[in-house]
Design a protein around this motif. Structure first.
Motif, short mmCIF file in Angstrom:
data_model
loop_
_atom_site.label_atom_id
_atom_site.label_comp_id
_atom_site.label_asym_id
_atom_site.label_seq_id
_atom_site.Cartn_x
_atom_site.Cartn_y
_atom_site.Cartn_z
N ILE A 78 0.83 -1.12 -0.04
CA ILE A 78 0.07 -0.10 -0.04
C ILE A 78 0.98 1.22 0.18
O ILE A 78 1.60 1.39 1.13
N ALA A 79 0.94 1.83 -1.19
CA ALA A 79 1.80 3.13 -1.20
C ALA A 79 0.74 4.56 -1.27
O ALA A 79 0.03 4.56 -1.92
N ILE A 80 1.21 5.06 -0.03
CA ILE A 80 0.52 6.36 0.10
C ILE A 80 1.23 7.52 -0.40
O ILE A 80 2.35 7.84 0.20
N ASP A 81 0.85 8.17 -1.63
CA ASP A 81 1.55 9.28 -2.21
C ASP A 81 1.19 10.38 -1.26
O ASP A 81 0.08 10.98 -1.54
N THR A 89 5.26 16.36 -5.24
CA THR A 89 5.25 17.36 -6.04
C THR A 89 6.08 17.06 -7.33
O THR A 89 6.27 17.92 -7.94
N ASP A 90 6.75 16.01 -7.02
CA ASP A 90 7.44 15.68 -8.15
C ASP A 90 7.24 14.39 -8.85
O ASP A 90 5.64 14.51 -9.18
N GLU A 91 7.97 13.62 -9.56
CA GLU A 91 7.25 12.51 -10.34
C GLU A 91 6.88 11.34 -9.63
O GLU A 91 6.64 10.13 -10.14
N THR A 92 6.78 11.29 -8.28
CA THR A 92 6.38 10.20 -7.56
C THR A 92 4.98 9.55 -7.92
O THR A 92 4.92 8.38 -8.04
N GLY A 93 4.08 10.67 -7.92
CA GLY A 93 2.67 10.03 -8.18
C GLY A 93 2.78 9.38 -9.67
O GLY A 93 2.16 8.09 -9.65
N PRO A 94 3.07 9.90 -10.62
CA PRO A 94 3.20 9.19 -11.87
C PRO A 94 4.05 7.88 -12.06
O PRO A 94 3.40 7.07 -12.48
N VAL A 145 -2.04 1.81 -5.02
CA VAL A 145 -1.69 3.44 -4.73
C VAL A 145 -2.69 4.28 -4.37
O VAL A 145 -3.69 4.05 -4.95
N PHE A 146 -2.53 5.13 -3.28
CA PHE A 146 -3.46 6.11 -2.77
C PHE A 146 -2.74 7.56 -3.13
O PHE A 146 -1.75 7.48 -2.48
N HIS A 147 -3.44 8.27 -3.48
CA HIS A 147 -2.71 9.81 -3.66
C HIS A 147 -3.63 10.72 -2.46
O HIS A 147 -4.94 10.58 -2.46
#
Length: 336
Positions: free
Chosen positions: A42-45, A49-54, A66-68
């Motif tokens: 379970i990855a919590i973004d 503000t960088d390229e982590t989310g994409p 993945v959860f933002h």
């Protein structure tokens, strides 16, 4: 592969990341390549503000969820991850630390074999950036020693820990109380250790990357205050007292160097008696040799810090003796 929860994974690995940068893929890779495959990650973004989310969204491994969200702080993000977890064991992973391929398998095996334990960490190798430092977090492995050490300090590497989900259901998750976090991990392990046995595996199954700001995300003085609060609560619990008394606050403040929190006339013998009582209770009435040594060392530390505070001349003599010992240690090997 173990899968006994109606299709749910055995382990939920929880990771919170904000602006993970180049370290994130390597850290995630060490989890996705574990020898134990029955897990979800379970990855919590947490407000990146960088390229982590994409990058996280590009992962095709079906075990990754993945959860933002906007930045909720580390404790808040981890609590969200725990609330989403479907495994009966919760494992931690940081975005810049590395896990040995056998880490999860060995921790699951330990918890399966030791039902009275709720928390299992590992020892760790310390890196600075991409380079080994030659230093290690070789924390104790045994429950009694760890519970005594937890009185004052945190003998667990956060990103090495695996915890029973049922224990978190009982004692609660990471505190979001500003007076107790950070260090949210130290506070949580303290609560767990009051109800369950805890341990570290003797192997170094984690690479911990040392970051200058990792000691405190809130500044030195606020961090000290929180350490004293948690430590004094631990001392009170270890001696069967419902709430910390001045003697517990004085001990915690002396050990952590929080001079402003020490009372004008601390009772050094009373503090040493508290430590003896804590060791007696933790040992179940039978203080084993290693635990007894821990108690004696802690008492000596309290007396030493008390003398440094009460008698300035003592501090000058002590520092001079320490410098002489250091000089002799350097001379003796050179002469051999």
């Amino acid at each position: 592969m173990m899968n006994s929860q109606g299709g749910y994974p055995t382990v939920s690995v929880v990771l919170s990341v904000k602006n993970g940068g180049r370290d994130l893929p390597q850290a995630l890779g060490t989890i996705l390549n574990q020898s134990f495959a029955d897990f979800e990650l379970i990855a919590i973004d947490n407000g990146s503000t960088d390229e982590t989310g994409p990058y996280l969204d590009s992962i095709t491994d079906p075990r990754v969820r993945v959860f933002h969200q906007t930045d909720a702080g580390l404790a808040g993000a981890l609590n969200r991850g725990i609330s989403l977890a479907r495994g009966r064991y919760i494992a931690r992973q940081d975005h810049d630390d590395l896990a040995d391929p056998s880490r999860i398998a060995k921790q699951v095996q330990f918890l399966e074999s030791h039902p009275e334990h709720a928390l299992i960490g590992t020892r760790a190798e310390i890196w600075v950036g991409d380079k080994p430092s030659g230093r290690f977090h070789d924390h104790p492995t045994e429950d009694e020693i760890l519970r005594f050490d937890l009185i004052f300090n945190n003998p667990f590497v956060h990103s090495s820990v695996m915890v029973r989900k049922s224990a978190l259901d009982r004692v609660g998750v990471y505190t979001t109380d500003p007076a107790r976090q950070p260090p949210e991990d130290y506070e949580l392990w303290s609560r767990i250790s009051r109800q369950y046995r805890v341990a570290n595996l003797p192997e170094r199954l984690t690479v911990y990357r040392e970051v200058p700001s990792s000691m405190s995300r809130a500044g030195a003085q606020p961090f000290l205050q929180k350490l004293v609060t948690i430590s004094s609560e631990n001392l009170a619990y270890a001696t069967g007292v419902a709430e910390p008394e001045q003697v517990h606050v004085d001990m915690a403040a002396l050990v952590h160097g929080a001079e402003a929190l020490v009372s004008p006339k601390p009772d050094v013998e009373g503090m040493c008696a508290v430590l003896a009582e804590a060791g007696h209770r933790i040992g179940g009435g039978q203080t084993k040799p290693e635990l007894a040594q821990r108690v004696l060392h802690a008492q000596a530390q309290i007396r030493h810090r008390f003398m440094l505070r009460q008698q300035p001349g003592y501090g000058l003599v002590w520092r001079a003796a320490r410098n002489i010992r250091g000089h002799l240690r350097r001379l003796i090997p050179a002469a051999l």
